[in-house]
Design a protein around this motif. Structure first.
Motif, PDB file in Angstrom:
ATOM      1  N   ASP A   1     -22.313 -21.170  12.320  1.00 48.53           N
ATOM      2  CA  ASP A   1     -21.828 -20.022  13.102  1.00 48.53           C
ATOM      3  C   ASP A   1     -22.390 -18.682  12.635  1.00 48.53           C
ATOM      4  O   ASP A   1     -21.881 -17.634  12.972  1.00 48.53           O
ATOM      5  CB  ASP A   1     -20.295 -19.987  13.062  1.00 48.53           C
ATOM      6  CG  ASP A   1     -19.765 -19.683  11.677  1.00 48.53           C
ATOM      7  OD1 ASP A   1     -20.460 -19.988  10.691  1.00 48.53           O
ATOM      8  OD2 ASP A   1     -18.653 -19.139  11.571  1.00 48.53           O
TER       9      ASP A   1
ATOM     10  N   ASP B   1     -22.047 -13.232  12.908  1.00 49.87           N
ATOM     11  CA  ASP B   1     -21.132 -14.234  12.377  1.00 49.87           C
ATOM     12  C   ASP B   1     -20.003 -14.450  13.390  1.00 49.87           C
ATOM     13  O   ASP B   1     -19.256 -13.516  13.702  1.00 49.87           O
ATOM     14  CB  ASP B   1     -20.570 -13.715  11.033  1.00 49.87           C
ATOM     15  CG  ASP B   1     -19.736 -14.758  10.322  1.00 49.87           C
ATOM     16  OD1 ASP B   1     -19.490 -15.839  10.902  1.00 49.87           O
ATOM     17  OD2 ASP B   1     -19.321 -14.483   9.178  1.00 49.87           O
ATOM     18  N   CYS B   2     -19.905 -15.649  13.933  1.00 47.97           N
ATOM     19  CA  CYS B   2     -18.837 -15.942  14.888  1.00 47.97           C
ATOM     20  C   CYS B   2     -17.504 -15.939  14.145  1.00 47.97           C
ATOM     21  O   CYS B   2     -17.384 -16.539  13.080  1.00 47.97           O
ATOM     22  CB  CYS B   2     -19.046 -17.308  15.531  1.00 47.97           C
ATOM     23  SG  CYS B   2     -20.560 -17.418  16.471  1.00 47.97           S
TER      24      CYS B   2
HETATM   25 MG   LIG Z   1     -17.838 -17.238  10.820  1.00 45.64          MG
END
Ligand SMILES: [Mg+2]
Length: 399
Positions: free
Chosen positions: A104, A8-9
């Motif tokens: 993302d 998860d960015c």
């Molecule tokens: Mg994120």
């Protein structure tokens, strides 16, 4: 056992904006939709804005009330998409099993990559380094034996962190978390469960599966399995291969046939052939069609959708056979027969068998038997396993 990563960015939109304009890194900033509009909301914020308790999805005016110096920039979706692609290209260095979940987030099944790149934690750490060094974006990664816990792991420690949730520690990490942290648990479910005193994931795990089913239906059972670490959802492939539209086989009988027993032999032989072709390519069908040609060369056909995808010869055979009475009144003799499987999908490593009912487990057993037969034939030749009913036929059926 599988090794699944959920990547998860962190503050994705804000991170990209800060990279494009480094001056934004040293001030509290947020990406906000529709800045001119009083009702515009915060889409993402950087760490400095987070310190002022700026929250995603709150109104921009609310955020500014808490953080008067907040710089709000408009979103650039095209650029975010481009970066999303770049991030996923880095993931592809480590596995081809990548399932995107939003712009993302992605799940990665790295089970097959561990010999090359190290264990799940090591792969997660390498990915974080790569993305940070090459794109300037930090990523939080959850490592676990299923998708649900991997997702919980990526939320557990942020930013730029790896959290491993394994069979040994999952009860201590996951059980105290509120149920709303579980994927697919919305406000209504949270409310319904709170009504019976269930507040944490551990409460779900330790409750009664039947009672959950009564309360929430099928999703109650699903949540029970999620909480206990028994979800077996697969991770799909990043670049799906081109699938054939249909796989079919036909035959013209050596003599015209006029009774159902002979027809059954033909259908069985064709379905057996289709099933092994599909199993060899790891495919399944969700539709079957049968077409017959009588001695006057008149062709009729009919198709049928299946309840779920299969590559079992027996299942395909039974479905094909069930179509026959709609095609043939047994009065005119038949000359040839074709069976075709359509609606083709990929066989997935872990089918969602836990969500199925008992009859589906029977089907799974039948499929496993078919796979075993196919394997024996692959190793010892096609004639090593034959159907007794087809042996010594005089219809020209050769297996
Ligand atoms: Mg994120």
């Amino acid at each position: 056992m599988r090794t699944i990563l959920h990547c998860d960015c962190n503050s994705f939109y804000a991170s990209v904006e800060c990279m494009l304009n480094p001056a934004l890194k040293s001030v509290p900033m947020a990406v906000g939709g529709d800045i001119e509009n009083r009702h515009g909301i915060i889409l993402a914020k950087n760490e400095l804005a987070k310190n002022f308790n700026v929250k995603t999805a709150e109104a921009i005016w609310q955020a500014k009330a808490k953080c008067p110096d907040l710089i709000v920039v408009p979103p650039h979706h095209d650029i975010y998409l481009m970066y999303s692609k770049k991030v996923n290209q880095i993931y592809e260095r480590y596995t081809d099993r990548i399932e995107k979940f939003g712009i993302d987030e992605s799940w990665l099944d790295v089970t097959g990559s561990e010999r090359l790149f190290g264990n799940g934690q090591q792969i997660a750490d390498k990915i974080r380094e790569d993305v940070k060094n090459e794109l300037g974006i930090t990523v939080s990664v959850g490592v676990s034996f299923n998708k649900i816990f991997a997702k919980l792991g990526s939320d557990y420690k942020k930013p730029d962190a790896t959290t491993v949730i394994d069979h040994e520690n999952f009860k201590s990490i996951v059980f105290p978390l509120p149920i709303s942290d579980l994927l697919y648990v919305g406000r209504n479910t949270t409310k319904a469960l709170a009504g019976v005193g269930i507040k944490t994931i551990g409460d779900i795990a330790n409750s009664n599966k039947e009672a959950l089913k009564l309360l929430l239906g099928k999703s109650g059972e699903m949540l029970y399995d999620f909480a206990n670490g028994n979800s077996s959802d697969y991770v799909t492939y990043a670049n799906k291969k081109q699938l054939p539209k249909s796989i079919g086989n036909g035959m013209t009988f050596r003599r015209d046939i006029s009774d159902i027993e002979d027809l059954k032999k033909g259908i069985l032989a064709l379905c057996d052939c289709i099933a092994s072709r599909m199993q060899n390519k790891s495919l399944k069908v969700s539709g079957i069609s049968v077409s017959i040609k009588d001695t006057h060369f008149k062709t009729v056909s009919k198709q049928k959708s299946l309840d779920f995808p299969t590559s079992s010869a027996q299942k395909i055979y039974q479905e094909a056979l069930s179509i026959v009475p709609f095609l043939w009144d047994f009065e005119k003799p038949l000359r040839s027969l074709t069976v075709t499987g359509y609606d083709i999908s990929e066989e997935l490593a872990q089918s969602q068998i836990t969500l199925f009912e008992e009859e589906d487990i029977l089907l799974k057993k039948q499929e496993n038997l078919d796979y075993a037969i196919n394997k024996v034939r692959h190793n010892f030749g096609k004639s090593s396993v034959l159907y007794a009913s087809i042996l010594n036929n005089d219809l020209g059926i050769i297996i």
